[in-house]
Design an enzyme around this catalytic site. Structure first.
Site, short mmCIF file in Angstrom:
data_model
loop_
_atom_site.label_atom_id
_atom_site.label_comp_id
_atom_site.label_asym_id
_atom_site.label_seq_id
_atom_site.Cartn_x
_atom_site.Cartn_y
_atom_site.Cartn_z
N HIS A 91 -8.11 1.10 1.35
CA HIS A 91 -8.06 0.82 2.74
C HIS A 91 -8.82 2.09 3.59
O HIS A 91 -8.20 2.91 4.33
CB HIS A 91 -6.32 1.02 3.29
N GLU A 96 0.78 -1.21 0.01
CA GLU A 96 0.03 0.01 -0.18
C GLU A 96 0.74 1.14 0.10
O GLU A 96 1.74 1.38 0.67
CB GLU A 96 -0.88 0.08 1.32
C1 MLT Z 1 -6.40 -0.53 11.56
O1 MLT Z 1 -5.29 -1.16 11.57
O2 MLT Z 1 -6.94 -0.03 12.34
C2 MLT Z 1 -6.89 -0.26 10.28
O3 MLT Z 1 -6.33 -1.05 9.04
C3 MLT Z 1 -7.20 1.26 9.64
C4 MLT Z 1 -5.70 1.99 9.49
O4 MLT Z 1 -5.07 2.03 10.67
O5 MLT Z 1 -5.41 2.64 8.74
#
Ligand code: MLT
Length: 265
Positions: free
Chosen positions: A250, A231
């Site tokens: 995401h 990502e």
């Molecule tokens: C998380 O780990 O809480 C989620 O993937 C959201 C993020 O941190 O972008």
């Protein structure tokens, strides 16, 4: 911040709070100065080298509850978007078209949702799916069958039992060496041809190339994917060119409410 700027900022701080974009790697923590705590405003700590931090006496914390509901809602949003092909129909409308035959959907009521991982997010998804009249079959090696049944989830006896039953399959587990590629070509082949998969957890739990190949070959019917093995997802990520996919960048925790919750936590 990146590279030396990030290193200098870490060294100058007593504690840092980060979202999922910065990668706190071992080399950044080699000379940590007075840094004593790293807090993730989110669930996954896979962006932080926890053993390296621990070795330096730095505690790593997360905020596990704050974005649970938003992640669960995004999973349901992708499930509906897939079932009724909302993004593709919207694109045709915006291009001036009108095609009702192409977009024959599938109803969710009466369908079976397979949930891998019955933690906070998995259970919130299960609760919502039951509210939609779906049958929920779940698998989690850390949750007993009795506890799953208490939560209204029919316990599956492992993946081999769950995969052939699922009309929709969703994963809610962390990415670890054990879960990387958990759903690959062999597992996809064990599913119904009409099955649709959802990943709002971590990229790579469902093998991206195997999923793209399975979609192209008609081994499974569709996928809703919010998370990617790299990502930002590169332009040549195989899912970008796959048929019947709904992709989001995401966004599981990207709501006003979730961001406020994790900030407070
Ligand atoms: C998380 O780990 O809480 C989620 O993937 C959201 C993020 O941190 O972008």
């Amino acid at each position: 911040l990146k590279g030396d700027d990030l290193k200098a900022a870490l060294q100058a701080a007593d504690a840092v709070i980060c979202r999922s974009q910065p990668k706190i790697t071992a080399d950044l923590l080699e000379f940590p100065g007075k840094l004593r705590a790293i807090a993730r405003a989110g669930v996954g700590v896979d962006t932080i080298d926890v053993p390296a931090a621990t070795k330096k006496g730095i505690v790593v914390m997360n905020t596990p509850g704050g974005n649970t509901v938003s992640a669960a809602e995004h999973t349901i949003a992708l499930m509906f978007a897939l079932a009724r092909q909302v993004p593709a129909a919207d694109a045709v409308m915006k291009a001036g078209g009108w095609d009702r035959n192409k977009f024959l959907g599938t109803q969710l009521t009466g369908k079976t949702l397979g949930v891998i991982g019955l933690g906070r997010i998995g259970l919130e998804v299960a609760k919502r799916a039951k509210g939609l009249g779906m049958e929920v079959v779940g698998f989690d090696p850390f949750v007993t069958s009795a506890r799953a049944a208490e939560l209204g989830v029919t316990p599956a006896n492992g993946l081999a039992d769950l995969l052939p039953k699922a009309d929709f399959l969703t994963v809610h587990i962390p990415l670890t060496p054990e879960t990387k590629g958990l759903i690959g070509s062999k597992e996809l082949a064990a599913m119904k041809k009409t099955a649709r998969l959802l990943n709002v957890a971590r990229g790579g739990i469902i093998d991206e190339q195997a999923l793209a190949d399975a979609l192209k070959a008609g081994v499974v019917a569709g996928a809703g994917v919010d998370v990617f093995s790299t990502e930002p997802a590169p332009a040549d990520n195989p899912l970008r060119g796959a048929p019947n996919v709904v992709l989001t960048p995401h966004l599981g925790a990207s709501t006003v409410e979730a961001q406020e919750n994790v900030a407070v936590e």
